[in-house]
Scaffold this active site. Structure first.
Site, PDB file in Angstrom:
ATOM      1  N   HIS B  53       0.855  -1.198   0.000  1.00  0.00           N
ATOM      2  CA  HIS B  53       0.000   0.000   0.000  1.00  0.00           C
ATOM      3  C   HIS B  53       0.890   1.247   0.000  1.00  0.00           C
ATOM      4  CE1 HIS B  53      -4.003  -1.850   1.641  1.00  0.00           C
ATOM      5  NE2 HIS B  53      -3.531  -2.494   0.588  1.00  0.00           N
ATOM      6  N   GLU B  55       0.871   3.903   1.822  1.00  0.00           N
ATOM      7  CA  GLU B  55       1.336   4.336   3.148  1.00  0.00           C
ATOM      8  C   GLU B  55       2.511   3.498   3.645  1.00  0.00           C
ATOM      9  OE1 GLU B  55      -1.741   3.508   2.167  1.00  0.00           O
ATOM     10  OE2 GLU B  55      -3.252   4.215   3.586  1.00  0.00           O
ATOM     11  N   CYS B  83      -6.239   1.673   5.768  1.00  0.00           N
ATOM     12  CA  CYS B  83      -6.858   0.406   6.196  1.00  0.00           C
ATOM     13  C   CYS B  83      -6.278  -0.009   7.554  1.00  0.00           C
ATOM     14  CB  CYS B  83      -6.601  -0.675   5.146  1.00  0.00           C
ATOM     15  SG  CYS B  83      -4.891  -1.276   5.117  1.00  0.00           S
ATOM     16  N   CYS B  86      -2.394  -0.367   7.500  1.00  0.00           N
ATOM     17  CA  CYS B  86      -1.669   0.910   7.447  1.00  0.00           C
ATOM     18  C   CYS B  86      -1.879   1.708   8.736  1.00  0.00           C
ATOM     19  CB  CYS B  86      -2.099   1.702   6.218  1.00  0.00           C
ATOM     20  SG  CYS B  86      -1.616   0.855   4.688  1.00  0.00           S
TER      21      CYS B  86
END
Lengths: 143, 143
Positions: B53, B55, B83, B86
């Site tokens: 992801h 992040e 999410c 993260c």
């Protein structure tokens, strides 16, 4: 031969490797069809990276080995209950089974009312005492 | 000049880069003293890795840049609400501020009753429409 205890012992050897690097001693393996496809231990200090938990590295390695991002028919063995971050990653991976050594009441995902993927079977308490003791001894030595 | 909107626009450019790779279009920047120290976008398909992801990559890059794992005095700008994974990573990083474009009611951490680190300030709704629209358009195109 290929019992949960067998693979958790190998995860514990990984925790021991972390300990030798003065890392919080947590280790992990991912197994597919009784074959170890990823082995890892916590490396947050060595790599200066909060994301370098054993589970995160193992998920990335296993996906790389399999050539696909979903860890179908795979089992992750980890000596300590995964944190929120690793729970989230395991959820995305749709891994089939997660076997946990010791619980982590404070940092673990279970007490946060989080769950893994609906497809994921969870087993806890495999070699619990050994998995718990190595972490307790580490933090006792730090005080 | 260095407003939240300014940096969110750069995060949106990162989302656009993800889109061009047929990735879910989410982008992110990390800023320290008005300087961008990490830029990233979602690469889960390209890397075959559920942990890739925006992040997660940005946290690792920023820590690498700073030479330390804690993102003190840093702000992360992300186009979509983080999410669970993260959120957990941001919590470990002790980042000072997180600025969110659009909410993610289903997958985001806020509705899971999770929180970031007590030191972390959260701002939501910066360029919300643009950040939301790019994701909606992506999934509409997939149907």
């Amino acid at each position: 031969m290929f019992t949960d205890e067998y693979f958790m012992k190998i995860a514990l050897q990984q925790a021991q490797e972390a300990l030798e690097k003065d890392e919080v001693p947590i280790g992990c393996v991912i197994v597919s069809q009784n074959r170890i496809i990823a082995k890892s231990h916590n490396l947050t200090e060595t790599l200066n990276d909060v994301t370098a938990h054993a589970e995160m590295q193992a998920i990335t390695s296993a996906a790389n080995f399999l050539g696909g991002k979903y860890l179908i028919n795979c089992t992750l063995y980890v000596t300590l209950e995964p944190c929120v971050m690793c729970c989230g990653a395991l959820n995305w991976s749709q891994i089939s089974k997660v076997v946990i050594g010791a619980r982590d009441e404070q940092r673990g995902f279970i007490n946060k009312n989080l769950s893994l993927h609906p497809k994921t079977e969870i087993v806890t308490g495999i070699l619990e005492n050994d998995c718990s003791q190595i972490v307790k001894d580490f933090f006792k030595g730090k005080r």
